[in-house]
Write an enzyme that holds these catalytic residues in place. Structure first.
Site, PDB file in Angstrom:
ATOM      1  CG  HIS A 199      63.177 -41.516  29.543  1.00  0.00           C
ATOM      2  ND1 HIS A 199      63.195 -41.422  28.174  1.00  0.00           N
ATOM      3  CD2 HIS A 199      63.042 -42.834  29.827  1.00  0.00           C
ATOM      4  CE1 HIS A 199      63.055 -42.637  27.646  1.00  0.00           C
ATOM      5  NE2 HIS A 199      62.963 -43.515  28.620  1.00  0.00           N
ATOM      6  CB  THR A 200      66.635 -37.492  34.464  1.00  0.00           C
ATOM      7  OG1 THR A 200      67.407 -38.677  34.686  1.00  0.00           O
ATOM      8  CG2 THR A 200      65.341 -37.593  35.248  1.00  0.00           C
ATOM      9  CE1 TYR A 243      65.916 -42.695  25.439  1.00  0.00           C
ATOM     10  CE2 TYR A 243      66.406 -41.164  23.661  1.00  0.00           C
ATOM     11  CZ  TYR A 243      66.662 -41.657  24.920  1.00  0.00           C
ATOM     12  OH  TYR A 243      67.666 -41.102  25.680  1.00  0.00           O
ATOM     13  N   GLY A 296      69.532 -55.984  23.525  1.00  0.00           N
ATOM     14  CA  GLY A 296      68.100 -55.670  23.532  1.00  0.00           C
ATOM     15  C   GLY A 296      67.429 -55.826  24.888  1.00  0.00           C
ATOM     16  CB  ALA A 297      68.366 -57.123  28.066  1.00  0.00           C
ATOM     17  CB  SER A 336      81.140 -59.061  15.871  1.00  0.00           C
ATOM     18  OG  SER A 336      79.988 -59.628  16.447  1.00  0.00           O
ATOM     19  CG  ASP A 366      72.721 -45.803  28.285  1.00  0.00           C
ATOM     20  OD1 ASP A 366      72.275 -45.640  29.440  1.00  0.00           O
ATOM     21  OD2 ASP A 366      71.994 -45.976  27.297  1.00  0.00           O
ATOM     22  CD  GLU A 385      73.789 -45.346  21.196  1.00  0.00           C
ATOM     23  OE1 GLU A 385      74.839 -45.870  21.622  1.00  0.00           O
ATOM     24  OE2 GLU A 385      72.663 -45.762  21.481  1.00  0.00           O
ATOM     25  CB  SER A 422      74.662 -49.782  21.639  1.00  0.00           C
ATOM     26  OG  SER A 422      73.806 -49.056  22.465  1.00  0.00           O
TER      27      SER A 422
END
Ligand code: GLA
Length: 394
Positions: free
Chosen positions: A45-46, A235, A133-134, A78, A183, A171, A139
């Site tokens: 979160h930086t 978030y 979701g891990a 997909s 990311d 995103e 994404s």
């Protein structure tokens, strides 16, 4: 997973994307492009506070097999969903038209077009081994793989340094998730055997050698299997609290509060919640810098306490951990890990632990035992070797 298993899994996912392409569209693809998931060694979160992060790429990848069609429009299959979707130029003039997993693909096309690139129409087939979701950036891996494929297919003049920002725009603006730039940067810019030291303000990077093997060490990743709940709302709330903190302190971003100014800054904040959020970000930035210094000096084992301090800060100040990740961290430390922390956005996801390579199994077993005692779903764990960022497959 051993190194060999990881190579086999990477070959496997590439073969599945290729086979999927051929069976969906009748011909083999013109090429295949891979982009990895990531773990963040430290710096949580930086990124959206203009600070520092230190992720490395995972061997688990998303692979896009693709061919340019010469016409307008995109068809995407997909493996994960079993669906095939189509969208045309009209669906990518405004953000948000395509929904679901296809939004990450359409969003990438939209971001490229919005930046003025002539994106080739294409057929794509996607397979992935990045767990969903891990908290391992599945994404970003999808956006980065699609972006790399389309940039190559279209011969776009798009320097690597500019790519993460475009994938992030997909995103943020198209999918609508207000994530930072870590990311996509990790998925695109990481190098095998290195961690990526990124200054999220200047976007300068330094590849920091992260040679676990010769230090006899390993990074054990434990998927806590905790159900992610309210993640995007939490978030947003964290991001808003950080922005409120920066406003109250009169700085452009929390990155501008130096470690030795922290106490004075905290004394100027009335809201105890904002104080805790600010303390996390400012101390976390310093921990990234300290970790980088130790790694540059080859003192890998000594980063352990910084990892654990990061976890404590996320647990007590940023308040983004859940019992499953706290238990995994405590169990790993009791079993002899040098340091352990949750990695990623929080509220579940994965924990990483720095361990002696020959103790990795033992640490994993102890975490599993601690989970069983508390009645948690059994965790999954594996060793993460720093892998390379997005690239075309041979
Ligand atoms: C998510 C976001 C990143 C970053 C992390 C927390 O992974 O996508 O931008 O903010 O959370 O460090």
């Amino acid at each position: 997973m051993s190194g060999e298993d990881q190579h086999r899994a990477a070959a496997d996912v590439a073969a599945r994307a290729t086979d999927g392409f051929t069976s969906q569209y009748g011909d083999p693809p013109a090429g295949r492009w891979a982009a990895p998931g990531r773990v963040n060694l430290i710096g949580e979160h930086t990124d959206y506070n203009d600070g520092y992060v230190l992720p490395f790429a995972l061997p688990q990848q998303t692979v896009v097999a693709a061919t340019a069609t010469g016409g307008p429009g995109w068809t995407v299959w997909s493996e994960q969903s079993g669906e095939r979707i189509e969208f045309g130029p009209d669906d990518v003039t405004e953000p948000g038209t395509v929904k679901g997993w296809g939004a990450y693909v359409a969003g990438t096309v939209w971001a490229l077009r919005d930046a003025g690139f002539d994106v080739p129409g294409a057929r794509l087939a996607i397979a992935s081994e990045v767990p969903l979701g891990a908290g391992l950036s599945s994404s970003a891996a999808l956006e980065s793989a699609v972006l790399t494929a389309l940039a190559d297919l279209g011969g776009l003049d798009l320097p690597v340094d500019d790519r993460p920002g475009l994938a992030q725009r997909a995103e943020n603006a198209y999918v609508g998730i207000p994530s930072g730039i870590m990311d996509q940067s990790a998925s695109i810019r990481c190098r095998a055997g290195h961690a990526l030291f990124l200054d999220c303000r200047s976007l300068a990077v330094e590849q920091i050698p992260f040679d676990l093997d010769s230090a006899g060490l390993a990074v054990l990743v434990v998927d806590s299997q905790a159900p992610h709940q309210h993640v995007s709302g939490e978030y947003r709330a964290r991001r808003a609290a950080c922005e409120a903190g920066a406003r109250a302190l009169g700085v452009p971003a929390l990155r501008d509060v130096a470690g030795d100014e922290l106490d004075a800054a905290l004394a100027r904040l009335d809201d105890p919640m904002i104080r805790r959020r600010v303390r996390h970000v400012v101390t976390e930035d310093q921990r990234v810098l300290d970790t980088v210094d130790l790694l540059r000096a080859g003192r890998v084992r000594e980063i352990g306490p910084l990892l654990t301090a990061s976890h404590v800060s996320m647990r007590d100040d940023f308040e983004i951990t859940v019992p499953e990740v706290d238990v995994a961290v405590e169990a790993a430390l009791s079993a002899g890990a040098y340091g352990a922390r949750m990695t990623g956005g929080g509220f579940g996801g994965c924990v990483l632990a720095l361990v002696d390579a020959d103790q990795a199994d033992n640490v994993a077993t102890e975490v599993t035992r601690a989970y069983a005692e508390r009645g948690f779903t059994a965790p999954r764990s594996w060793l993460a070797l720093p892998a390379s960022g997005a690239h075309r497959l041979p």
